[in-house]
Scaffold this motif. Structure first.
Motif, mmCIF file in Angstrom:
data_model
loop_
_atom_site.group_PDB
_atom_site.id
_atom_site.type_symbol
_atom_site.label_atom_id
_atom_site.label_comp_id
_atom_site.label_asym_id
_atom_site.label_seq_id
_atom_site.Cartn_x
_atom_site.Cartn_y
_atom_site.Cartn_z
ATOM 1 N N LEU A 287 -41.608 18.341 37.493
ATOM 2 C CA LEU A 287 -42.031 18.720 38.844
ATOM 3 C C LEU A 287 -41.440 20.068 39.243
ATOM 4 C CD1 LEU A 287 -41.760 15.256 40.623
ATOM 5 C CD2 LEU A 287 -43.857 16.529 40.162
ATOM 6 N N ASP A 288 -40.171 20.312 38.860
ATOM 7 C CA ASP A 288 -39.550 21.604 39.160
ATOM 8 C C ASP A 288 -40.319 22.736 38.484
ATOM 9 O OD1 ASP A 288 -37.612 20.344 40.632
ATOM 10 O OD2 ASP A 288 -36.123 20.308 39.013
ATOM 11 N N LEU B 45 -43.529 22.696 37.463
ATOM 12 C CA LEU B 45 -44.884 22.813 38.009
ATOM 13 C C LEU B 45 -44.896 23.459 39.385
ATOM 14 C CD1 LEU B 45 -46.245 19.365 36.832
ATOM 15 C CD2 LEU B 45 -47.169 21.587 36.147
ATOM 16 N N HIS B 46 -43.837 23.227 40.160
ATOM 17 C CA HIS B 46 -43.774 23.812 41.498
ATOM 18 C C HIS B 46 -43.160 25.205 41.479
ATOM 19 C CE1 HIS B 46 -45.262 20.144 43.018
ATOM 20 N NE2 HIS B 46 -44.130 19.462 43.045
ATOM 21 N N GLY C 113 -45.501 27.362 36.963
ATOM 22 C CA GLY C 113 -46.459 26.277 37.152
ATOM 23 C C GLY C 113 -47.902 26.700 37.006
ATOM 24 N N GLU C 114 -48.221 27.937 37.420
ATOM 25 C CA GLU C 114 -49.614 28.386 37.361
ATOM 26 C C GLU C 114 -50.094 28.623 35.937
ATOM 27 O OE1 GLU C 114 -48.906 33.181 37.989
ATOM 28 O OE2 GLU C 114 -49.611 31.964 39.663
ATOM 29 N N ARG D 16 -47.138 12.851 43.124
ATOM 30 C CA ARG D 16 -46.684 14.119 43.720
ATOM 31 C C ARG D 16 -47.514 15.295 43.206
ATOM 32 N NH1 ARG D 16 -40.068 13.500 43.184
ATOM 33 N NH2 ARG D 16 -39.866 11.584 44.423
ATOM 34 N N LEU D 17 -47.915 15.211 41.966
ATOM 35 C CA LEU D 17 -48.692 16.288 41.366
ATOM 36 C C LEU D 17 -50.060 16.396 42.019
ATOM 37 C CD1 LEU D 17 -48.469 18.383 39.127
ATOM 38 C CD2 LEU D 17 -49.434 16.715 37.546
ATOM 39 N N ALA E 33 -50.116 18.346 45.293
ATOM 40 C CA ALA E 33 -49.957 19.801 45.255
ATOM 41 C C ALA E 33 -50.937 20.488 44.311
ATOM 42 C CB ALA E 33 -48.522 20.149 44.853
ATOM 43 N N HIS E 34 -51.296 19.816 43.204
ATOM 44 C CA HIS E 34 -52.190 20.403 42.194
ATOM 45 C C HIS E 34 -53.285 19.394 41.857
ATOM 46 C CE1 HIS E 34 -49.227 23.612 41.504
ATOM 47 N NE2 HIS E 34 -48.327 22.662 41.547
#
Length: 508
Positions: free
Chosen positions: A48-49, A51-52, A56-57, A79-80, A83-84
């Motif tokens: 998660l760290d 990806l955020h 992450g992009e 959570r993903l 946000a994505h």
């Protein structure tokens, strides 16, 4: 985590999330063999760290383990998705029950695989998910464009130069100020204009495009301002001009420098008065139109020469935006190329997933006189003609010739299937010619014999990869007992921790 390389930037990057180091290595090997880049995370929290964070992009897809000690897979997936939402996720777990699959799919997983999954099955699942994701994203982008709701976030750009263009465009969208977009042909001036409308209060309203250089001279007035029935020979019915078609929305006047002088006078009056005079009409018609103009010529110079009206120039050039050519924003070449490869590979049903480092360097060093339009067409041709998984220098013969590079034939590697037949198969990764991943060399780079310990370590690694981590099968094929295999793993440093040793046993 691994550092970015040129190849990694140009290939699709897969994030592997698993607390088992053996599984991470096996998945990474399978992904690398498929011609894609991989990064790993030892748990849900680090994933998660990443990806955020800023990297992450770069992630195109996530391979996610369900059972992890820190943050479990379902929590990561939930959570993903917040946000994505469009990032493809494939779940892998040793728990192969229906309940687990249903739970994962409800949480937003694109696919569900049971460990140990066959590498070919993993590769197929990844490619299907990427293809669906690419096509879905392209459909969404096209729908937003057709609905006149395209945003700057939908455009592909990484360079600071284009970020500045986006910032100016975002600010310009907040008012009805006339905008003049300047730049060479093919840089994307119309897309910038569409994104300005999409970010304004006129989003969803008409966006009418007029190429001023492509209108026949005798039809300019009729096309721009309209005409009444019977206004001239051939006017058999009433025709709304582009100004009236754009009422409530935006009129994009492309190549405004090509408009002839007498029409410039009428255009100036329409802008000043907010009304147009259709040919043959008895009275003017009020219009509510936002004007965005574009040109690939120097309007200031045309004004000095007298071929463009000075008063119209100042009326249009209230908020100028310059879009730099592609050669001045080379950071965008990699991002645009990735986008075009993914799009055309999905549309043409081709297995192409990226570029070789040599091809990436070739494209980044070329000047692209036709800008983004030329890059798009070049990648399209390369994808259609490519038979491999990575585009190589030989797939860009015109660019290679222009750069003075000899586009050598596609290089070959030995694959496991062909090695036993003594043959060769097409190059899969676009890298330098290499032996089969299951071949061993007794000679080091300096021409000396390798140490037995190094060879033994490599044999064990290859066996683990060959038999997908099934340690009982690995031991049987190597002709040793399982306990001996585990002892050698520790002696050779292939598994440093007790926890890793237990994961190996579980895999067997």
């Amino acid at each position: 985590m691994r550092h970015n390389t040129t190849e990694e930037k140009m290939a699709q990057t897969i994030l592997i999330v698993d607390d088992d180091p053996v599984q991470r290595r096996l998945l990474e090997a399978a992904i690398s063999k498929a011609g894609m880049a991989a990064v790993t995370a030892p748990g849900g929290g680090p994933a998660l760290d990443l990806l955020h964070g800023p990297r992450g992009e770069q992630i195109a897809l996530v391979l996610l383990d369900l059972v992890m000690p820190d943050v479990d897979g379902i929590t990561v997936l939930t959570r993903l998705r917040a946000a994505h939402n469009e990032l493809p996720v494939i779940v892998l777990t040793a728990k192969g029950g229906i309940d687990s699959a249903v739970e994962a799919m409800r949480a937003g997983a694109n696919d569900f695989l049971v460990k140990p999954a066959n590498p070919e099955r993993i590769t197929v699942s990844i490619r299907n998910a990427l293809k669906i994701g690419t096509l879905s994203g392209e459909v969404t982008r096209l729908k937003k464009r057709n609905d006149n709701r395209l945003l700057f976030d939908d455009l592909v750009a990484r360079s600071s130069e284009m970020r500045q263009v986006f910032r100016l465009g975002t600010r310009a969208a907040q008012s009805n100020i006339p905008i003049l977009i300047e730049g060479e042909s093919g840089v994307g001036k119309e897309l910038i204009a569409r994104a300005i409308q999409g970010g304004s209060e006129r989003a969803g309203k008409p966006f009418i495009t007029v190429n001023c250089g492509a209108i026949p001279e005798n039809l300019v007035e009729s096309i721009l301002f309209g005409h009444e029935k019977g206004a001239f020979t051939g006017a058999t019915e009433r025709h709304l001009g582009k100004f009236q078609e754009a009422h409530g929305g935006t009129l994009f006047l492309d190549e405004i420098g090509e408009l002839r002088l007498d029409m410039q006078v009428k255009l100036l009056r329409a802008l000043q008065e907010g009304e147009v005079d259709p040919v043959g009409a008895k009275r003017p018609v009020k219009v509510d139109v936002r004007i965005i103009s574009a040109t690939n010529r120097d309007l200031a110079e045309l004004t000095r020469e007298g071929s463009f009206r000075e008063d119209l120039y100042y009326r249009l050039n209230v908020f100028p935006i310059f879009v730099p050519p592609l050669r001045q924003r080379r950071e965008d070449i990699a991002a645009l190329t990735r986008h075009f490869i993914a799009r055309f590979a999905a549309e043409e049903n081709k297995p192409v997933s990226g570029l070789t480092p040599e091809a990436a360097e070739l494209l980044e060093n070329y000047d692209w006189p036709g800008n983004v339009r030329q890059l798009e067409n070049t990648v399209f041709r390369a994808v259609v003609l490519c038979d491999g998984m990575m585009l190589d220098v030989c797939d860009f013969p015109q660019i290679a010739a222009a750069m003075g590079v000899n586009p050598a034939p596609r290089r070959q590697i030995i694959t496991p299937a062909k090695a036993s037949e003594g043959g060769y198969a097409p190059q899969a990764f676009g890298q330098a010619a290499m032996p089969s991943p299951y071949a061993l060399s007794a000679i080091d780079a300096a021409g000396h014999m390798r140490k037995l310990e190094e060879v033994e370590s490599e044999i064990i690694r290859l066996a683990i990869s060959r038999y997908d981590g099934h340690m009982s099968e690995v031991a049987r094929r190597l002709g040793i007992g399982r306990s001996t295999l585990y002892r050698k793993l520790k002696e050779l440093g292939l598994e440093e921790t007790d926890a890793g040793d237990e994961s190996l046993k579980a895999a067997g």
